[in-house]
Design an enzyme around this catalytic site. Structure first.
Site, short mmCIF file in Angstrom:
data_model
loop_
_atom_site.label_atom_id
_atom_site.label_comp_id
_atom_site.label_asym_id
_atom_site.label_seq_id
_atom_site.Cartn_x
_atom_site.Cartn_y
_atom_site.Cartn_z
N PRO A 240 66.34 52.27 16.36
CA PRO A 240 65.12 52.89 16.89
C PRO A 240 64.71 54.11 16.07
CG PRO A 240 67.00 53.28 18.37
CD PRO A 240 67.48 52.37 17.29
N ASP A 241 63.39 54.37 16.01
CA ASP A 241 63.00 55.62 15.34
C ASP A 241 63.10 56.73 16.40
OD1 ASP A 241 59.36 54.99 15.34
OD2 ASP A 241 60.77 55.54 16.94
N PHE A 242 62.48 57.86 16.12
CA PHE A 242 62.67 59.00 17.04
C PHE A 242 61.52 59.17 18.00
CE2 PHE A 242 66.49 60.62 15.19
CZ PHE A 242 66.45 60.18 13.86
N ARG A 243 60.28 58.95 17.49
CA ARG A 243 59.13 59.39 18.28
C ARG A 243 58.16 58.28 18.69
NH1 ARG A 243 60.70 62.98 14.52
NH2 ARG A 243 61.24 65.06 15.28
N ASN B 3 66.32 59.37 6.52
CA ASN B 3 67.18 58.52 7.35
C ASN B 3 68.65 58.78 7.07
OD1 ASN B 3 64.79 57.52 8.26
ND2 ASN B 3 64.88 55.63 7.05
N ASP C 37 70.97 56.39 7.99
CA ASP C 37 71.63 55.09 8.19
C ASP C 37 72.21 54.49 6.91
OD1 ASP C 37 68.26 53.81 8.70
OD2 ASP C 37 69.36 54.06 6.82
N HIS D 188 68.13 64.59 5.03
CA HIS D 188 68.74 65.01 6.30
C HIS D 188 70.19 64.58 6.36
CE1 HIS D 188 64.46 65.29 8.18
NE2 HIS D 188 64.71 66.22 7.28
N CYS E 245 85.63 75.22 9.20
CA CYS E 245 86.25 75.53 7.89
C CYS E 245 85.77 74.57 6.79
CB CYS E 245 87.77 75.48 8.00
SG CYS E 245 88.39 73.79 8.20
N THR F 215 57.19 57.21 8.44
CA THR F 215 57.56 58.54 8.92
C THR F 215 56.37 59.20 9.59
OG1 THR F 215 58.29 60.77 8.30
CG2 THR F 215 57.08 59.53 6.62
N GLU G 193 50.74 54.55 11.80
CA GLU G 193 49.64 55.47 12.13
C GLU G 193 49.39 56.39 10.94
OE1 GLU G 193 51.29 57.72 15.37
OE2 GLU G 193 53.10 58.17 14.22
N1 APR Z 1 56.25 50.00 10.42
C1 APR Z 1 55.49 51.08 10.10
N2 APR Z 1 55.60 52.28 10.72
C2 APR Z 1 56.53 52.37 11.70
C3 APR Z 1 57.36 51.29 12.09
C4 APR Z 1 57.19 50.07 11.39
N3 APR Z 1 57.94 49.00 11.67
N4 APR Z 1 58.18 51.73 13.10
C5 APR Z 1 57.86 53.02 13.32
N5 APR Z 1 56.88 53.40 12.50
C6 APR Z 1 56.28 54.72 12.34
C7 APR Z 1 55.96 55.43 13.64
O1 APR Z 1 54.65 55.10 14.06
C8 APR Z 1 56.07 56.89 13.21
O2 APR Z 1 54.87 57.33 12.60
O3 APR Z 1 57.26 55.52 11.70
C9 APR Z 1 57.16 56.86 12.14
C10 APR Z 1 58.51 57.28 12.67
O4 APR Z 1 58.42 58.66 12.99
P1 APR Z 1 59.68 59.39 13.66
O5 APR Z 1 60.20 58.58 14.77
O6 APR Z 1 59.25 60.80 13.91
O7 APR Z 1 60.79 59.36 12.51
P2 APR Z 1 60.88 60.31 11.26
O8 APR Z 1 59.53 60.63 10.72
O9 APR Z 1 61.86 59.71 10.33
O10 APR Z 1 61.53 61.65 11.91
C11 APR Z 1 61.77 62.72 11.03
O11 APR Z 1 62.89 63.87 12.82
O12 APR Z 1 64.46 64.26 14.47
C12 APR Z 1 64.20 64.34 13.14
O13 APR Z 1 65.92 64.36 11.60
C13 APR Z 1 65.16 63.49 12.36
O14 APR Z 1 64.82 62.56 10.18
C14 APR Z 1 64.27 62.65 11.47
C15 APR Z 1 62.98 63.44 11.48
#
Ligand code: APR
Length: 280
Positions: free
Chosen positions: A45-48, A119, A121, A138, A149, A212, A238
């Protein structure tokens, strides 16, 4: 931008024009910037993202706020929630996506100048992107150490602790500091590699941003560091950051794997890309 703004470098603001730039040999130093969106198709899963994002699904860890799971001060007081998440995210159970494979193909064709990833991963490495061309801004789960330490903790024991959801303590006699993977938590410095590569985006002759939200700085400022005349391609669900504000920006909104496949088709690399991905 007014629709009639003339593109400066690209013949038009399209995936086809970006492919032309690469095929004509006018893009040889491609800088790629990625986030969690390129790994969602791998099952991470992504974050947001509204429904599926990690930060919307951590209620079970009863955190003061979702980002606390990656907050160093919170971790020092209570490492358990992070280790519950670490078990779900730990590398080894996921396969790179076609987007990861595309980046590896750019490197194979000597067109990748650098990959900046947020990422943790390690899927870029698994996909075959040469480590010297990856800036893990990150950090990652690849190594771990005591937060007091800084003594490294052995990989094998770490995997066992993560499996058990049991936060490990430092192996150094007399030190009982908590052990944490070398992931950059909120409140921590980014790795030196990130700052050492600060001049790289300005050298790019093409920037590709994938998956992102560009919400976390300083990473989020990278696309702006490209020169004004350098085309920037966004492959993301987006529109994010300042992408779209320049005459040579191309926005391909939707699944990044779909956008990558369209670009590969325009480049005539589709079969090679699919074969590479299957072979990972
Ligand atoms: N194809 C295209 N875009 C996608 C897909 C997909 N399959 N899945 C998700 N997205 C888009 C989402 O719409 C969003 O714009 O990817 C983006 C993911 O954003 P985040 O969830 O915020 O992830 P990220 O940008 O990597 O977060 C940055 O936040 O918490 C910190 O350290 C953490 O590295 C992370 C940082």
């Amino acid at each position: 931008l007014p629709p009639d703004t003339p593109p400066q470098t690209l013949s038009e603001r399209s995936i086809r024009a970006v492919a032309e730039l690469i095929k004509d040999g006018r893009a040889k130093r491609i800088v790629v910037m990625t986030g969690a969106g390129i790994s969602t198709a791998a099952g991470i899963p992504d974050f947001r993202s509204p429904k599926t994002g990690l930060y919307n699904n951590l209620a079970r860890l009863n955190l003061p706020h979702p980002e606390a799971v990656f907050d160093i001060d919170f971790f020092k007081k209570n490492p358990a929630p992070f280790y519950v998440l670490a078990k779900e995210l730990y590398p080894g159970n996921f396969h790179p996506t076609i987007s990861h494979a595309f980046i590896a193909l750019l490197a194979k064709r000597k067109l990748l100048r650098m990959l900046f990833t947020q990422n943790i991963d390690c899927l870029e490495r698994t996909a075959g992107v040469p480590p010297e061309l990856i800036v893990e801004a990150h950090g990652s789960f690849a190594t771990q150490r005591c937060i007091e330490c800084k003594t490294e903790f052995p990989d094998k024991e770490m995997r066992e602790h993560v499996e058990r959801g049991d936060p490990p303590s430092c192996i150094k006699p007399g030190c009982d500091g908590l052990v944490k993977p070398d992931i950059v938590f909120f409140g921590e410095q980014l790795p030196k590699d990130f700052y050492d590569a600060a001049a790289v985006p300005a050298m790019a002759d093409l920037v590709i941003v994938l998956g992102t939200s560009l919400t976390v700085h300083p990473f989020a400022g990278l696309p702006r560091m490209a020169m004004e005349r350098t085309p920037r391609l966004l492959l993301n669900m987006e529109q994010v950051g300042d992408l779209g504000s320049r005459a040579d920006d191309v926005l391909c909104l939707g699944e990044c794997d779909k956008g990558v496949r369209s670009l590969a088709d325009e480049l005539g690399w589709r079969d090679e890309l699919e074969a590479m991905w299957t072979g990972i």
